[in-house]
Motif scaffolding. Structure first.
Motif, mmCIF file in Angstrom:
data_model
loop_
_atom_site.group_PDB
_atom_site.id
_atom_site.type_symbol
_atom_site.label_atom_id
_atom_site.label_comp_id
_atom_site.label_asym_id
_atom_site.label_seq_id
_atom_site.Cartn_x
_atom_site.Cartn_y
_atom_site.Cartn_z
ATOM 1 N N LYS A 196 -8.721 6.155 -9.338
ATOM 2 C CA LYS A 196 -8.928 5.060 -8.401
ATOM 3 C C LYS A 196 -9.363 3.791 -9.128
ATOM 4 C CE LYS A 196 -10.187 7.960 -4.429
ATOM 5 N NZ LYS A 196 -9.137 7.466 -3.510
ATOM 6 N N ARG A 197 -8.967 2.644 -8.573
ATOM 7 C CA ARG A 197 -9.322 1.369 -9.191
ATOM 8 C C ARG A 197 -10.743 0.962 -8.887
ATOM 9 N NH1 ARG A 197 -4.075 -1.224 -6.446
ATOM 10 N NH2 ARG A 197 -4.828 0.254 -4.871
ATOM 11 N N TYR A 198 -11.263 1.462 -7.800
ATOM 12 C CA TYR A 198 -12.614 1.128 -7.371
ATOM 13 C C TYR A 198 -13.036 2.174 -6.353
ATOM 14 C CZ TYR A 198 -9.657 -0.872 -3.727
ATOM 15 O OH TYR A 198 -8.690 -1.050 -2.774
ATOM 16 N N GLY A 199 -14.322 2.257 -6.124
ATOM 17 C CA GLY A 199 -14.798 3.201 -5.128
ATOM 18 C C GLY A 199 -14.247 2.865 -3.755
ATOM 19 N N GLY A 200 -13.732 3.844 -3.057
ATOM 20 C CA GLY A 200 -13.167 3.615 -1.742
ATOM 21 C C GLY A 200 -11.706 3.210 -1.758
ATOM 22 N N ASP A 201 -11.075 3.294 -2.914
ATOM 23 C CA ASP A 201 -9.644 3.011 -3.006
ATOM 24 C C ASP A 201 -8.894 4.130 -2.292
ATOM 25 O OD1 ASP A 201 -7.077 2.354 -3.634
ATOM 26 O OD2 ASP A 201 -7.365 2.273 -5.800
ATOM 27 N N VAL A 202 -8.263 3.810 -1.161
ATOM 28 C CA VAL A 202 -7.564 4.850 -0.398
ATOM 29 C C VAL A 202 -6.090 4.930 -0.766
ATOM 30 C CG1 VAL A 202 -9.152 4.659 1.541
ATOM 31 C CG2 VAL A 202 -7.066 3.288 1.538
ATOM 32 N N VAL A 203 -5.590 3.934 -1.454
ATOM 33 C CA VAL A 203 -4.168 3.928 -1.822
ATOM 34 C C VAL A 203 -3.920 4.888 -2.976
ATOM 35 C CG1 VAL A 203 -2.267 2.522 -2.666
ATOM 36 C CG2 VAL A 203 -3.854 1.586 -0.972
ATOM 37 N N ILE A 204 -4.725 4.753 -4.026
ATOM 38 C CA ILE A 204 -4.641 5.682 -5.148
ATOM 39 C C ILE A 204 -5.509 6.890 -4.826
ATOM 40 C CG2 ILE A 204 -5.218 6.027 -7.572
ATOM 41 C CD1 ILE A 204 -4.483 3.177 -8.118
ATOM 42 N N ALA A 205 -4.917 8.063 -4.934
ATOM 43 C CA ALA A 205 -5.635 9.276 -4.537
ATOM 44 C C ALA A 205 -6.672 9.706 -5.571
ATOM 45 C CB ALA A 205 -4.630 10.403 -4.309
ATOM 46 N N GLY A 206 -6.536 9.225 -6.804
ATOM 47 C CA GLY A 206 -7.486 9.622 -7.837
ATOM 48 C C GLY A 206 -7.283 11.049 -8.298
ATOM 49 N N ALA A 207 -6.036 11.483 -8.326
ATOM 50 C CA ALA A 207 -5.744 12.879 -8.655
ATOM 51 C C ALA A 207 -5.701 13.156 -10.152
ATOM 52 C CB ALA A 207 -4.410 13.289 -8.028
ATOM 53 N N ALA A 208 -5.741 12.117 -10.966
ATOM 54 C CA ALA A 208 -5.668 12.322 -12.419
ATOM 55 C C ALA A 208 -6.523 11.271 -13.112
ATOM 56 C CB ALA A 208 -4.219 12.222 -12.898
ATOM 57 N N PRO A 209 -7.069 11.614 -14.271
ATOM 58 C CA PRO A 209 -7.861 10.611 -15.008
ATOM 59 C C PRO A 209 -6.943 9.582 -15.653
ATOM 60 C CG PRO A 209 -7.656 12.629 -16.292
ATOM 61 C CD PRO A 209 -7.034 12.924 -14.947
ATOM 62 N N ALA A 245 0.829 -1.204 0.000
ATOM 63 C CA ALA A 245 0.000 0.000 0.000
ATOM 64 C C ALA A 245 0.869 1.261 0.000
ATOM 65 C CB ALA A 245 -0.917 -0.004 1.224
ATOM 66 N N THR A 246 1.935 1.251 0.791
ATOM 67 C CA THR A 246 2.805 2.431 0.859
ATOM 68 C C THR A 246 3.524 2.665 -0.466
ATOM 69 O OG1 THR A 246 3.162 2.045 3.226
ATOM 70 C CG2 THR A 246 4.771 3.443 2.079
ATOM 71 N N LEU A 247 4.071 1.607 -1.043
ATOM 72 C CA LEU A 247 4.796 1.766 -2.307
ATOM 73 C C LEU A 247 3.841 2.141 -3.446
ATOM 74 C CD1 LEU A 247 7.287 -1.221 -1.997
ATOM 75 C CD2 LEU A 247 7.722 1.206 -1.573
ATOM 76 N N GLU A 248 2.626 1.612 -3.398
ATOM 77 C CA GLU A 248 1.640 2.008 -4.412
ATOM 78 C C GLU A 248 1.283 3.488 -4.262
ATOM 79 O OE1 GLU A 248 -0.804 -2.051 -5.615
ATOM 80 O OE2 GLU A 248 -1.703 -0.635 -4.200
ATOM 81 N N ALA A 249 1.101 3.930 -3.023
ATOM 82 C CA ALA A 249 0.752 5.338 -2.810
ATOM 83 C C ALA A 249 1.897 6.245 -3.256
ATOM 84 C CB ALA A 249 0.421 5.573 -1.332
ATOM 85 N N PHE A 250 3.128 5.822 -3.000
ATOM 86 C CA PHE A 250 4.280 6.611 -3.449
ATOM 87 C C PHE A 250 4.322 6.654 -4.974
ATOM 88 C CE2 PHE A 250 8.689 7.380 -4.587
ATOM 89 C CZ PHE A 250 9.057 8.397 -3.718
ATOM 90 N N ALA A 251 4.123 5.483 -5.621
ATOM 91 C CA ALA A 251 4.127 5.441 -7.082
ATOM 92 C C ALA A 251 3.007 6.298 -7.654
ATOM 93 C CB ALA A 251 3.985 3.999 -7.564
ATOM 94 N N ASP A 252 1.845 6.282 -6.993
ATOM 95 C CA ASP A 252 0.715 7.087 -7.450
ATOM 96 C C ASP A 252 0.999 8.575 -7.306
ATOM 97 O OD1 ASP A 252 -2.165 7.416 -8.248
ATOM 98 O OD2 ASP A 252 -2.282 8.288 -6.240
ATOM 99 N N THR A 253 1.850 8.928 -6.371
ATOM 100 C CA THR A 253 2.227 10.330 -6.219
ATOM 101 C C THR A 253 3.149 10.762 -7.355
ATOM 102 O OG1 THR A 253 2.081 10.030 -3.822
ATOM 103 C CG2 THR A 253 3.206 12.002 -4.599
ATOM 104 N N MET A 254 3.971 9.828 -7.837
ATOM 105 C CA MET A 254 4.887 10.152 -8.933
ATOM 106 C C MET A 254 4.147 10.210 -10.271
ATOM 107 S SD MET A 254 7.773 10.517 -7.444
ATOM 108 C CE MET A 254 6.884 11.093 -5.997
ATOM 109 N N VAL A 255 3.302 9.226 -10.530
ATOM 110 C CA VAL A 255 2.516 9.187 -11.768
ATOM 111 C C VAL A 255 1.064 8.920 -11.365
ATOM 112 C CG1 VAL A 255 2.254 8.183 -14.068
ATOM 113 C CG2 VAL A 255 4.512 8.185 -12.974
#
Length: 240
Positions: free
Chosen positions: A79-92, A65-75
């Motif tokens: 979100k993969r599904y509703g309530g996905d807390v790891v991916i912030a959903g900051a980009a389409p 979860a931590t490494l995914e969140a870090f990767a999501d911050t870089m690129v």
């Protein structure tokens, strides 16, 4: 008699391991035979926009979860599904997570899987310090970096990647994996990645190979033939 727990990897070992792994990627040492160890996409699974895949609703283990969140911050991606807390959903569209950033880090051929918990611990330690400094209250049910808002994740990443910051080289290398997973599908043979509609390559419109699996470029990029080589150019390509 209880055995002593294994020693934690030192920062030097982390840096050496990540550096060697990046060098292996740049040298193209990962072969098509290595591809099956990475996540594959069965052809029967429907793929919609740029290869976004359905995912488990469960929160991954803290390291993932931590490494995914870090990767999501870089690129960033959606979100993969509703309530996905790891991916912030900051980009389409897809981001580094959908492109396989963590699968790339876990590729056995790179040999850095054992280092990932320590890397995640470093990221989360900095996230805790950031939260304390900026008055953020973090949910205890999530790893600290995951619990940060996206704006805080990006602010912290900016601190980690600032020249002269402690352990900056580690975080730069970690960020490179996120970019490599998205831009190059480094954990897959490119032809396989294209066939499986790799999210990153599909999103950037990477061209498909010919029927024989090879890429050819019949048109020069500037619409004209390149200049002839200088007659005194050395065999190594250096100017005379």
């Amino acid at each position: 008699m209880l055995s002593e727990p294994p020693a934690r990897p030192t920062r030097r070992r982390l840096l050496v391991g990540l550096t060697a792994a990046v060098a292996a990627l740049r040298a193209g040492e990962l072969t098509a035979e290595a591809a099956p160890s990475a996540r594959s996409v069965p052809e029967s699974v429907p793929v919609d926009r740029a290869g976004l895949q359905p995912a488990s609703l469960a929160l991954p283990d803290p390291t993932t979860a931590t490494l995914e969140a870090f990767a999501d911050t870089m690129v960033p991606g959606e979100k993969r599904y509703g309530g996905d807390v790891v991916i912030a959903g900051a980009a389409p569209g897809p981001g580094a997570v959908q492109a396989g950033a963590v699968e790339l880090l876990n590729l056995p051929e790179l040999g850095i899987g054992v280092l990932l918990p320590e890397l995640a611990l470093l990221v989360n330690t900095r996230a805790l310090a950031y939260a304390a400094t900026h008055g953020r209250i973090l949910l205890p049910t999530q790893p600290p970096f995951v619990a940060l808002r996206f704006t805080d994740r990006t602010a912290l990443a900016g601190e980690l990647l600032t020249p002269g910051a402690p352990d900056r080289q580690l975080y730069v290398l970690l960020a490179l994996f996120a970019a490599a997973a998205f831009d190059t599908a480094a954990h897959l043979h490119t032809a396989v990645a294209i066939r499986q509609r790799h999210p990153g390559l599909a999103w950037i419109g990477f061209p498909a190979p010919g029927a024989d699996g090879l890429w050819r470029f019949p048109d020069y990029s500037y619409g004209r033939r390149l200049a002839s080589e200088h007659p005194l150019t050395t065999r190594g390509g250096h100017p005379a």
